[in-house]
Design an enzyme around this catalytic site. Structure first.
Site, PDB file in Angstrom:
ATOM      1  N   GLU A 144      37.652  46.673  40.016  1.00  0.00           N
ATOM      2  CA  GLU A 144      36.492  46.118  40.722  1.00  0.00           C
ATOM      3  C   GLU A 144      36.414  46.488  42.206  1.00  0.00           C
ATOM      4  O   GLU A 144      36.357  45.611  43.069  1.00  0.00           O
ATOM      5  CB  GLU A 144      36.479  44.594  40.563  1.00  0.00           C
ATOM      6  CG  GLU A 144      36.433  44.143  39.116  1.00  0.00           C
ATOM      7  CD  GLU A 144      36.538  42.628  38.950  1.00  0.00           C
ATOM      8  OE1 GLU A 144      36.589  41.916  39.974  1.00  0.00           O
ATOM      9  OE2 GLU A 144      36.577  42.170  37.800  1.00  0.00           O
ATOM     10  N   GLU A 249      37.231  43.079  28.216  1.00  0.00           N
ATOM     11  CA  GLU A 249      36.855  41.719  28.631  1.00  0.00           C
ATOM     12  C   GLU A 249      35.544  41.261  27.985  1.00  0.00           C
ATOM     13  O   GLU A 249      34.705  40.627  28.628  1.00  0.00           O
ATOM     14  CB  GLU A 249      36.801  41.630  30.162  1.00  0.00           C
ATOM     15  CG  GLU A 249      38.048  42.175  30.823  1.00  0.00           C
ATOM     16  CD  GLU A 249      38.103  41.988  32.322  1.00  0.00           C
ATOM     17  OE1 GLU A 249      37.485  41.026  32.836  1.00  0.00           O
ATOM     18  OE2 GLU A 249      38.767  42.795  32.997  1.00  0.00           O
TER      19      GLU A 249
END
Length: 359
Positions: A144, A249
């Site tokens: 991220e 995820e």
């Protein structure tokens, strides 16, 4: 005379149904690995051939102080994966969140120098990766670091080292285990600007000769977005670089989103209001039908693009332990996974598994 009977058909599972396409995984927490949730472990062994550590390998957990590593939980996670012949994913080596309070500051609480932070990052990555060399199949090396507008997140990694910290992180990981797969992982990759920002970052790494095996597209979805087409376009664009993609995820919230910005930014925290928790006693038939349809549509797309996808991983075993119940609003009741709170498969599971038989 003995009668002949046809043996019962073996129940189709995710790992068997998709064995010719990609591995199918699940995130496990420390309680499950420790044996405190035996039904979740039974379901994991039955359906999945890959596992990822939900929290125990994040820096704040595994390296809480500069001079101390805490191995117990991560060791147990890896040993569980090995005992069950699973594709083991380490998550995550470098992230702006859950990074450990110590890593960016000196004894006076001031930012450390660039050289110090580089050395701390190197030491962390190489100590962790070396410990599990040849045992962990792949690592989420960096997590991220690109924002939704395609720009660099101005984290301490970027502020102190600069964007080149990503290249360094991948190089440190490769030095520690040259055979391990190395991944970049991020959310909202289907957003065009963010997709393009990740594309150019990865392209730059490849052009510099950096080993990067795959990009993980976090599947934290809502019912409205992203669309199948948006996610598919992201997969195809990144795959055009010659890297594989992974759906990481994966979960789909059925709950209303409390802001105009749909994101998976972990720092979000909103107050609990009744309007944002519409199903405290059970999901409605309408919402469940929409959820099942979305899962079916996305798995059809995953199957269609299986040449580019190496792994699909659910972020949790069943609804009861999903982080979605407490993020971005604590105390809600969500239904984001394909196994309910009683560990039963939801209606879409049979349809998804059957897709592979009809291919």
């Amino acid at each position: 005379m003995t009668s002949c009977s046809t043996p019962p058909e073996k129940e189709l599972t995710f790992k068997d149904a998709f064995k010719d396409q990609f591995v199918v995984g699940v995130a496990l927490n420390t309680n499950q690995v420790a044996g405190h949730d035996p039904k979740a472990i039974e379901l994991t062994k039955k359906h999945f051939n890959s596992i990822v550590a939900e929290n125990c390998m994040k820096m704040a957990n595994i390296h809480p102080r500069e001079d101390h590593f805490f191995w117990e939980e991560a060791d147990a996670f890896v040993e569980f994966g090995e005992a069950n012949n699973m594709h083991i994913v380490g998550h995550t080596l470098v992230w702006h969140s859950q990074a450990g309070d110590w890593i960016f500051v000196d004894e006076e609480g001031q930012d450390v120098s660039r050289d110090v932070l580089i050395e701390r990052m190197r030491h962390h990555i190489q100590t962790v990766v070396s410990r599990y060399k040849g045992r962990v199949k792949g690592w989420d090396v960096v997590n991220e670091t690109i924002l939704d507008d395609g720009s660099w997140r101005q984290s301490k990694w970027v502020e102190i080292i600069g964007p080149e910290f990503v290249q360094m992180a991948f190089e440190f990981a490769r030095e520690a285990d040259p055979e391990a797969e190395l991944y970049y992982n991020d959310y909202s990759v289907s957003t065009p600007a963010k997709r393009d920002g990740i594309y150019y970052m990865v392209k730059d790494l490849i052009d510099k000769g950096v080993k990067i095996d795959a990009v993980g597209l976090q599947g934290h979805l809502t019912l409205p977005s992203p669309t199948v087409d948006e996610m598919e376009q992201a997969i195809l664009k990144l795959a055009s670089l010659g890297v594989k993609t992974m759906i990481t995820e994966l979960d789909i919230t059925v709950l209303p989103w409390p802001s105009e910005q749909v994101t998976a930014e972990i720092s979000l925290n909103y107050e609990l209001e009744e309007k944002y928790n519409p199903y405290p006693n059970g999901i409605s038939e309408e919402a469940n039908a929409a959820l099942m349809d979305k899962y079916r549509d996305f798995f059809e797309m995953f199957l269609r693009n299986s040449e580019h996808i190496t792994r699909v991983t659910f972020w949790g075993v069943n609804d009861s332990q999903s982080w979605r119940n407490n993020w971005p609003i604590r105390g809600r009741m969500d239904y984001p996974l394909l196994f309910d709170r009683d560990y039963h498969a939801k209606p879409a599971v049979a349809d998804i598994l059957q897709m592979t038989q009809n291919k």
